[in-house]
Design a protein around this motif. Structure first.
Motif, PDB file in Angstrom:
ATOM      1  N   LEU A  26      20.679 -37.872  -1.671  1.00  0.00           N
ATOM      2  CA  LEU A  26      21.212 -38.458  -2.901  1.00  0.00           C
ATOM      3  C   LEU A  26      20.766 -39.916  -3.038  1.00  0.00           C
ATOM      4  CD1 LEU A  26      23.002 -38.025  -5.394  1.00  0.00           C
ATOM      5  CD2 LEU A  26      24.946 -38.788  -4.010  1.00  0.00           C
ATOM      6  N   MET A  27      20.710 -40.639  -1.912  1.00  0.00           N
ATOM      7  CA  MET A  27      20.222 -42.024  -1.951  1.00  0.00           C
ATOM      8  C   MET A  27      18.775 -42.086  -2.418  1.00  0.00           C
ATOM      9  SD  MET A  27      21.954 -43.695   1.510  1.00  0.00           S
ATOM     10  CE  MET A  27      20.462 -44.557   1.864  1.00  0.00           C
ATOM     11  N   ALA A  28      18.015 -41.046  -2.142  1.00  0.00           N
ATOM     12  CA  ALA A  28      16.621 -40.993  -2.599  1.00  0.00           C
ATOM     13  C   ALA A  28      16.523 -40.485  -4.034  1.00  0.00           C
ATOM     14  CB  ALA A  28      15.806 -40.102  -1.668  1.00  0.00           C
ATOM     15  N   ALA A  29      17.412 -39.570  -4.399  1.00  0.00           N
ATOM     16  CA  ALA A  29      17.324 -38.923  -5.707  1.00  0.00           C
ATOM     17  C   ALA A  29      17.710 -39.845  -6.859  1.00  0.00           C
ATOM     18  CB  ALA A  29      18.205 -37.674  -5.731  1.00  0.00           C
ATOM     19  N   ILE A  30      18.711 -40.671  -6.668  1.00  0.00           N
ATOM     20  CA  ILE A  30      19.200 -41.513  -7.774  1.00  0.00           C
ATOM     21  C   ILE A  30      18.115 -42.465  -8.287  1.00  0.00           C
ATOM     22  CG2 ILE A  30      20.844 -43.316  -8.415  1.00  0.00           C
ATOM     23  CD1 ILE A  30      22.920 -41.787  -6.712  1.00  0.00           C
ATOM     24  N   PRO A  31      17.449 -43.248  -7.425  1.00  0.00           N
ATOM     25  CA  PRO A  31      16.388 -44.105  -7.969  1.00  0.00           C
ATOM     26  C   PRO A  31      15.213 -43.309  -8.526  1.00  0.00           C
ATOM     27  CG  PRO A  31      16.516 -44.358  -5.580  1.00  0.00           C
ATOM     28  CD  PRO A  31      17.674 -43.523  -6.002  1.00  0.00           C
ATOM     29  N   ALA A  32      14.952 -42.124  -7.965  1.00  0.00           N
ATOM     30  CA  ALA A  32      13.876 -41.296  -8.512  1.00  0.00           C
ATOM     31  C   ALA A  32      14.208 -40.853  -9.933  1.00  0.00           C
ATOM     32  CB  ALA A  32      13.620 -40.088  -7.619  1.00  0.00           C
ATOM     33  N   LEU A  33      15.452 -40.492 -10.162  1.00  0.00           N
ATOM     34  CA  LEU A  33      15.868 -40.120 -11.522  1.00  0.00           C
ATOM     35  C   LEU A  33      15.726 -41.307 -12.475  1.00  0.00           C
ATOM     36  CD1 LEU A  33      19.015 -37.966 -10.713  1.00  0.00           C
ATOM     37  CD2 LEU A  33      16.843 -37.156 -11.657  1.00  0.00           C
ATOM     38  N   LEU A  34      16.132 -42.471 -12.009  1.00  0.00           N
ATOM     39  CA  LEU A  34      15.987 -43.672 -12.841  1.00  0.00           C
ATOM     40  C   LEU A  34      14.517 -43.973 -13.110  1.00  0.00           C
ATOM     41  CD1 LEU A  34      18.748 -45.869 -11.187  1.00  0.00           C
ATOM     42  CD2 LEU A  34      18.790 -44.941 -13.506  1.00  0.00           C
ATOM     43  N   ASP A  35      13.665 -43.807 -12.094  1.00  0.00           N
ATOM     44  CA  ASP A  35      12.235 -44.044 -12.287  1.00  0.00           C
ATOM     45  C   ASP A  35      11.629 -43.023 -13.244  1.00  0.00           C
ATOM     46  OD1 ASP A  35      12.274 -46.249 -10.658  1.00  0.00           O
ATOM     47  OD2 ASP A  35      11.593 -45.164  -8.876  1.00  0.00           O
ATOM     48  N   GLY A  36      12.104 -41.791 -13.176  1.00  0.00           N
ATOM     49  CA  GLY A  36      11.656 -40.780 -14.128  1.00  0.00           C
ATOM     50  C   GLY A  36      12.051 -41.142 -15.548  1.00  0.00           C
ATOM     51  N   TRP A  37      13.270 -41.634 -15.702  1.00  0.00           N
ATOM     52  CA  TRP A  37      13.750 -42.081 -17.009  1.00  0.00           C
ATOM     53  C   TRP A  37      12.856 -43.217 -17.514  1.00  0.00           C
ATOM     54  CZ3 TRP A  37      19.224 -44.645 -17.703  1.00  0.00           C
ATOM     55  CH2 TRP A  37      19.436 -44.951 -19.042  1.00  0.00           C
ATOM     56  N   ARG A  38      12.561 -44.166 -16.623  1.00  0.00           N
ATOM     57  CA  ARG A  38      11.722 -45.313 -16.993  1.00  0.00           C
ATOM     58  C   ARG A  38      10.319 -44.862 -17.401  1.00  0.00           C
ATOM     59  NH1 ARG A  38       8.489 -48.763 -13.668  1.00  0.00           N
ATOM     60  NH2 ARG A  38       9.208 -47.606 -11.839  1.00  0.00           N
ATOM     61  N   LEU A  39       9.792 -43.869 -16.689  1.00  0.00           N
ATOM     62  CA  LEU A  39       8.442 -43.400 -16.963  1.00  0.00           C
ATOM     63  C   LEU A  39       8.354 -42.594 -18.258  1.00  0.00           C
ATOM     64  CD1 LEU A  39       5.486 -43.047 -15.980  1.00  0.00           C
ATOM     65  CD2 LEU A  39       6.274 -40.999 -14.786  1.00  0.00           C
ATOM     66  N   PHE A  40       9.314 -41.715 -18.479  1.00  0.00           N
ATOM     67  CA  PHE A  40       9.205 -40.768 -19.585  1.00  0.00           C
ATOM     68  C   PHE A  40       9.925 -41.178 -20.863  1.00  0.00           C
ATOM     69  CE2 PHE A  40       8.521 -38.112 -15.747  1.00  0.00           C
ATOM     70  CZ  PHE A  40       7.204 -37.780 -16.012  1.00  0.00           C
ATOM     71  N   ALA A  41      10.812 -42.152 -20.793  1.00  0.00           N
ATOM     72  CA  ALA A  41      11.506 -42.602 -22.001  1.00  0.00           C
ATOM     73  C   ALA A  41      10.582 -43.497 -22.822  1.00  0.00           C
ATOM     74  CB  ALA A  41      12.780 -43.359 -21.635  1.00  0.00           C
ATOM     75  N   LYS A  42      10.708 -43.421 -24.121  1.00  0.00           N
ATOM     76  CA  LYS A  42       9.876 -44.266 -24.981  1.00  0.00           C
ATOM     77  C   LYS A  42      10.231 -45.738 -24.824  1.00  0.00           C
ATOM     78  CE  LYS A  42       8.692 -40.871 -28.414  1.00  0.00           C
ATOM     79  NZ  LYS A  42       8.453 -40.594 -29.804  1.00  0.00           N
ATOM     80  N   HIS A  43      11.501 -46.039 -24.772  1.00  0.00           N
ATOM     81  CA  HIS A  43      11.965 -47.419 -24.647  1.00  0.00           C
ATOM     82  C   HIS A  43      13.166 -47.461 -23.701  1.00  0.00           C
ATOM     83  CE1 HIS A  43       9.338 -48.497 -27.939  1.00  0.00           C
ATOM     84  NE2 HIS A  43       9.869 -47.517 -28.653  1.00  0.00           N
ATOM     85  N   PRO A  44      12.899 -47.380 -22.390  1.00  0.00           N
ATOM     86  CA  PRO A  44      14.040 -47.414 -21.462  1.00  0.00           C
ATOM     87  C   PRO A  44      14.711 -48.782 -21.474  1.00  0.00           C
ATOM     88  CG  PRO A  44      11.992 -47.564 -20.260  1.00  0.00           C
ATOM     89  CD  PRO A  44      11.638 -47.318 -21.700  1.00  0.00           C
ATOM     90  N   ASP A  45      15.994 -48.767 -21.209  1.00  0.00           N
ATOM     91  CA  ASP A  45      16.728 -50.023 -21.157  1.00  0.00           C
ATOM     92  C   ASP A  45      16.178 -50.898 -20.032  1.00  0.00           C
ATOM     93  OD1 ASP A  45      18.420 -49.198 -23.213  1.00  0.00           O
ATOM     94  OD2 ASP A  45      19.819 -48.252 -21.833  1.00  0.00           O
ATOM     95  N   ALA A  46      16.265 -52.205 -20.208  1.00  0.00           N
ATOM     96  CA  ALA A  46      15.698 -53.154 -19.249  1.00  0.00           C
ATOM     97  C   ALA A  46      16.387 -53.081 -17.878  1.00  0.00           C
ATOM     98  CB  ALA A  46      15.791 -54.574 -19.797  1.00  0.00           C
ATOM     99  N   TRP A  47      17.634 -52.597 -17.837  1.00  0.00           N
ATOM    100  CA  TRP A  47      18.356 -52.541 -16.573  1.00  0.00           C
ATOM    101  C   TRP A  47      17.937 -51.355 -15.702  1.00  0.00           C
ATOM    102  CZ3 TRP A  47      20.943 -48.013 -15.937  1.00  0.00           C
ATOM    103  CH2 TRP A  47      21.321 -47.318 -17.079  1.00  0.00           C
ATOM    104  N   VAL A  48      17.226 -50.388 -16.264  1.00  0.00           N
ATOM    105  CA  VAL A  48      16.871 -49.184 -15.511  1.00  0.00           C
ATOM    106  C   VAL A  48      15.996 -49.509 -14.283  1.00  0.00           C
ATOM    107  CG1 VAL A  48      15.724 -46.937 -15.616  1.00  0.00           C
ATOM    108  CG2 VAL A  48      17.205 -47.661 -17.488  1.00  0.00           C
ATOM    109  N   PRO A  49      14.881 -50.217 -14.419  1.00  0.00           N
ATOM    110  CA  PRO A  49      14.086 -50.513 -13.220  1.00  0.00           C
ATOM    111  C   PRO A  49      14.799 -51.456 -12.247  1.00  0.00           C
ATOM    112  CG  PRO A  49      13.130 -51.589 -15.141  1.00  0.00           C
ATOM    113  CD  PRO A  49      14.220 -50.688 -15.636  1.00  0.00           C
TER     114      PRO A  49
END
Length: 80
Positions: free
Chosen positions: A40-63
């Motif tokens: 889970l410690m590995a999965a949470i940042p990976a999900l956030l990184d996926g959001w950052r990569l695939f979202a058109k305009h991810p929020d600045a706090w995501v990375p």
């Protein structure tokens, strides 16, 4: 680089999660956490990184949050 991170994390939290010589098992043994907790410690940042990569305009706090969680994970594992 992010795509590789996502692929590697997917491998770690699925079929490598219980591999006797794998990083998840090693980190679980070192910290006293379960393999599920380490995964889970590995999965949470990976999900956030996926959001950052695939979202058109991810929020600045995501990375920032992703990097922070990765840092916390490193501290938890290396402090044991």
């Amino acid at each position: 680089m992010v795509v590789f991170h996502l692929a590697a994390t997917a491998a770690y939290i699925t079929f490598l999660k219980s591999h006797e010589k794998g990083d998840i098992v090693g980190a679980a043994k070192a910290t006293g956490l379960s393999t599920d907790q380490v995964a889970l410690m590995a999965a949470i940042p990976a999900l956030l990184d996926g959001w950052r990569l695939f979202a058109k305009h991810p929020d600045a706090w995501v990375p920032v949050l992703s990097a922070g969680i990765k840092g916390i994970g490193i501290v938890v594992i290396w402090s044991h």
